[in-house]
Design an enzyme around this catalytic site. Structure first.
Site, PDB file in Angstrom:
ATOM      1  N   GLU A 128       0.826  -1.214   0.000  1.00 35.62           N
ATOM      2  CA  GLU A 128       0.000   0.000   0.000  1.00 35.62           C
ATOM      3  C   GLU A 128       0.864   1.270   0.000  1.00 35.62           C
ATOM      4  O   GLU A 128       0.504   2.273  -0.617  1.00 35.62           O
ATOM      5  CB  GLU A 128      -0.929  -0.050   1.221  1.00 35.62           C
ATOM      6  N   THR A 181      -4.120   8.951  -4.616  1.00 31.86           N
ATOM      7  CA  THR A 181      -3.947   9.278  -3.191  1.00 31.86           C
ATOM      8  C   THR A 181      -2.708  10.139  -2.991  1.00 31.86           C
ATOM      9  O   THR A 181      -2.722  11.104  -2.215  1.00 31.86           O
ATOM     10  CB  THR A 181      -3.794   7.966  -2.371  1.00 31.86           C
TER      11      THR A 181
HETATM   12  P1  ADP Z   1      -7.048   3.726  -4.581  1.00 32.42           P
HETATM   13  O1  ADP Z   1      -7.582   4.474  -3.381  1.00 32.42           O
HETATM   14  O2  ADP Z   1      -8.098   3.500  -5.598  1.00 32.42           O
HETATM   15  O3  ADP Z   1      -6.283   2.513  -4.192  1.00 32.42           O
HETATM   16  P2  ADP Z   1      -4.482   4.906  -4.962  1.00 32.42           P
HETATM   17  O4  ADP Z   1      -4.075   6.191  -5.619  1.00 32.42           O
HETATM   18  O5  ADP Z   1      -4.201   4.737  -3.511  1.00 32.42           O
HETATM   19  O6  ADP Z   1      -6.023   4.711  -5.261  1.00 32.42           O
HETATM   20  O7  ADP Z   1      -3.809   3.695  -5.717  1.00 32.42           O
HETATM   21  C1  ADP Z   1      -3.814   3.618  -7.083  1.00 32.42           C
HETATM   22  C2  ADP Z   1      -2.380   3.634  -7.582  1.00 32.42           C
HETATM   23  O8  ADP Z   1      -1.753   2.380  -7.256  1.00 32.42           O
HETATM   24  C3  ADP Z   1      -2.352   3.775  -9.083  1.00 32.42           C
HETATM   25  O9  ADP Z   1      -1.234   4.576  -9.424  1.00 32.42           O
HETATM   26  C4  ADP Z   1      -2.109   2.339  -9.563  1.00 32.42           C
HETATM   27  O10 ADP Z   1      -1.436   2.287 -10.801  1.00 32.42           O
HETATM   28  C5  ADP Z   1      -1.238   1.788  -8.457  1.00 32.42           C
HETATM   29  N1  ADP Z   1      -1.313   0.323  -8.349  1.00 32.42           N
HETATM   30  C6  ADP Z   1      -0.283  -0.533  -8.362  1.00 32.42           C
HETATM   31  N2  ADP Z   1      -0.676  -1.795  -8.267  1.00 32.42           N
HETATM   32  C7  ADP Z   1      -2.020  -1.775  -8.171  1.00 32.42           C
HETATM   33  C8  ADP Z   1      -3.009  -2.795  -8.053  1.00 32.42           C
HETATM   34  N3  ADP Z   1      -2.706  -4.081  -8.018  1.00 32.42           N
HETATM   35  N4  ADP Z   1      -4.293  -2.397  -7.952  1.00 32.42           N
HETATM   36  C9  ADP Z   1      -4.616  -1.087  -7.997  1.00 32.42           C
HETATM   37  N5  ADP Z   1      -3.727  -0.080  -8.128  1.00 32.42           N
HETATM   38  C10 ADP Z   1      -2.438  -0.420  -8.217  1.00 32.42           C
END
Ligand code: ADP
Length: 306
Positions: A128, A181
């Protein structure tokens, strides 16, 4: 057992009064993941379907979280992770958390459960932190433990699972824009005035109490955010109007889901939750912005084996 299929649910973090510490798990939206044992050592990413997420393993939170677990629990063989992604990344309902938590949960099952669900949080957090730039458990804890969770400390991982009143239904509206985020954190100030802090911790304490006592009135009065929402509201189209119409339709409260752009509302009963969704969407219909609306009970179990 050589492989496992799981439902890795979406989640709502912050819940207005609990920035970085409070969250709850959804039941009607989530990813499907399949994790299979392989003879080759280490983690591999197999098929990725549904949404665009990084193929490069080092940029994929599922890979990074899984690796953190295997560092603590080395094995001779390895694991392949296939993801059918239904939660759009950057939607504010824990797309990355579902993958990070799902990967460590599934591998733990295939290893014969050496860790409890609570113990898995620390491995998922490594994944995360790749997505949000900082290690937070506010989405991961509800996904792994189910229901509402409170993270007393992100450092020592003191996590408390809270009860959920039976009639609570979430309405989520997701405008189809991506908000990472990492970007919506960047606009936050690192210090807040004492008066606002006092209001916020008063509301958080009351919210937790209301969950234990099924006090919907108190729950409603506590769903306030004087600290984060005013700064982030400008990032979400029509946020003020959507929130106001949710309350007008009878919601107990409404606010930004996680770091947005999704907006959540909590209502007592399905009928009200549906009306809230109808009211909320009129604002995006008016401006022609594409959106999705989800309705969900609180998922008290978290990740499910299929
Ligand atoms: P959310 O709250 O939807 O998780 P975030 O901004 O925290 O949004 O996370 C999304 C980011 O994490 C994007 O840049 C995405 O490319 C990256 N990411 C990497 N691996 C994954 C995954 N397995 N699933 C979702 N997002 C991912």
């Amino acid at each position: 057992m050589d492989n496992i299929n799981i439902f890795a649910p979406a989640s709502v973090a912050n819940v207005s009064c609990g920035f970085d510490v409070l969250g709850f798990c959804l039941d009607t939206i989530g990813d499907i993941m399949r994790v299979s044992k392989t003879k080759t050592k280490g983690i591999s990413i197999g098929t990725l379907k549904g949404q665009k997420i990084p193929i490069d393993p080092l940029k994929n939170v599922a890979y990074v979280a899984a690796n953190a677990l295997l560092k603590d629990f080395p094995t001779n063989g390895g694991f392949q992770i296939d993801i059918e992604k239904k939660i759009k990344p950057g939607s504010g309902i824990g797309s990355s958390a579902a993958s990070a938590a799902g990967a460590v949960f599934a591998i733990n099952e295939l290893l014969g459960k050496p860790y409890s669900r609570s113990q898995l949080v620390k491995f998922a957090m490594v994944g995360e932190s790749l997505a949000s730039g900082d290690a937070h458990a506010d989405n991961l804890a509800p996904v792994l433990l189910g229901g509402f969770t409170l993270v007393r400390s992100n450092k020592t991982l003191d996590i408390i699972k809270l009860p959920s009143p039976n009639d609570l239904i979430a309405t989520i509206i997701h405008p189809k824009i991506e908000l990472k985020t990492i970007h919506s954190r960047a606009i936050l100030k690192s210090e807040i005035p004492l008066t606002k802090a006092v209001e916020q911790w008063g509301n958080l304490g009351a919210f937790v109490s209301a969950l234990y006592t099924n006090d919907y009135g108190l729950l409603s009065r506590s769903m306030k955010d004087k600290v984060i929402e005013p700064a982030r509201a400008i990032l979400i189209p029509k946020f003020k109007e959507i929130k106001e119409s949710a309350i007008e339709a009878g919601a107990l409260g409404s606010g930004i889901s996680g770091s947005g752009p999704s907006v959540y509302a909590l209502s007592k009963g399905e009928k009200t939750a549906k009306k809230v969704g109808q009211f909320m969407k009129t604002h995006y219909d008016e401006i022609g912005l594409d959106y999705e609306v989800h309705y969900s009970t609180i998922n008290n179990e978290g990740i499910k084996i299929l």
